[in-house]
Design a protein around this motif. Structure first.
Motif, short mmCIF file in Angstrom:
data_model
loop_
_atom_site.label_atom_id
_atom_site.label_comp_id
_atom_site.label_asym_id
_atom_site.label_seq_id
_atom_site.Cartn_x
_atom_site.Cartn_y
_atom_site.Cartn_z
N GLN A 64 0.96 -1.31 -0.18
CA GLN A 64 0.04 0.02 0.02
C GLN A 64 0.84 1.30 -0.13
O GLN A 64 0.29 2.50 0.23
CB GLN A 64 -0.95 -0.01 1.29
N ASP A 95 -6.09 -1.59 0.68
CA ASP A 95 -7.11 -0.48 0.94
C ASP A 95 -7.88 -0.04 -0.40
O ASP A 95 -6.94 0.42 -1.36
CB ASP A 95 -6.78 0.77 1.34
N LEU A 96 -9.11 -0.55 -0.58
CA LEU A 96 -9.48 -0.28 -2.07
C LEU A 96 -10.25 1.20 -2.29
O LEU A 96 -10.43 1.61 -3.31
CB LEU A 96 -10.94 -1.30 -2.15
N ASP A 97 -10.33 1.87 -1.05
CA ASP A 97 -10.90 3.32 -0.91
C ASP A 97 -9.70 4.19 -1.31
O ASP A 97 -9.89 5.25 -1.28
CB ASP A 97 -11.79 3.31 0.21
N ALA A 98 -8.41 3.73 -1.15
CA ALA A 98 -7.15 4.73 -1.46
C ALA A 98 -7.45 5.33 -2.33
O ALA A 98 -7.73 5.01 -3.54
CB ALA A 98 -5.82 4.09 -1.35
N SER A 99 -7.14 6.77 -2.13
CA SER A 99 -7.27 7.53 -3.62
C SER A 99 -5.94 8.45 -3.48
O SER A 99 -5.11 8.53 -2.31
CB SER A 99 -8.46 8.65 -3.65
N SER A 102 -6.24 11.04 -1.16
CA SER A 102 -6.53 10.71 0.64
C SER A 102 -5.00 10.14 0.77
O SER A 102 -4.55 10.59 1.94
CB SER A 102 -7.29 9.57 0.79
#
Length: 105
Positions: A64, A95-99, A102
């Motif tokens: 990650q 983490d699938l919501d990492a952008s 963020s």
């Protein structure tokens, strides 16, 4: 080396598993980053080098770890359409919501 690339990064990017293994056995730092925050694991993921990616993960590479602009190995693999690499990284519960936004926050 140019832009802070270590030998491990060059071997990982080019998919040279035997050299990656040899370098790791001799103490190469799997967490080393360039001045842009790029790791050997990121390079392997971005280039679709699945065997190298697995070896770096087994050695403790962070699946990650974002670059300085927030790009993660999963983002790089997904952007490249590298399904095998995406599956490997998803198996590590990244983490699938990492952008990118963020990661920089």
């Amino acid at each position: 080396t140019p832009e802070g690339f270590a030998l491990l990064m060059i071997a990982a990017e080019d998919g040279h598993l035997a050299i990656v293994e040899e370098l790791l056995e001799h103490g190469a730092d799997v967490t080393a980053q360039t001045d842009k925050g790029v790791t050997a694991l990121m390079l392997a993921a971005a280039k679709g080098n699945a065997a190298v990616l697995k070896r770096l993960l087994a050695q403790g590479g962070d699946p990650q770890a974002p670059t300085n602009v927030g790009t993660t190995p999963l983002m790089a693999a997904a952007a490249g359409g590298l399904v095998v690499v995406v599956k490997i990284l998803l198996s590590r519960h990244v983490d699938l919501d990492a952008s990118e936004e963020s990661a920089r926050a």
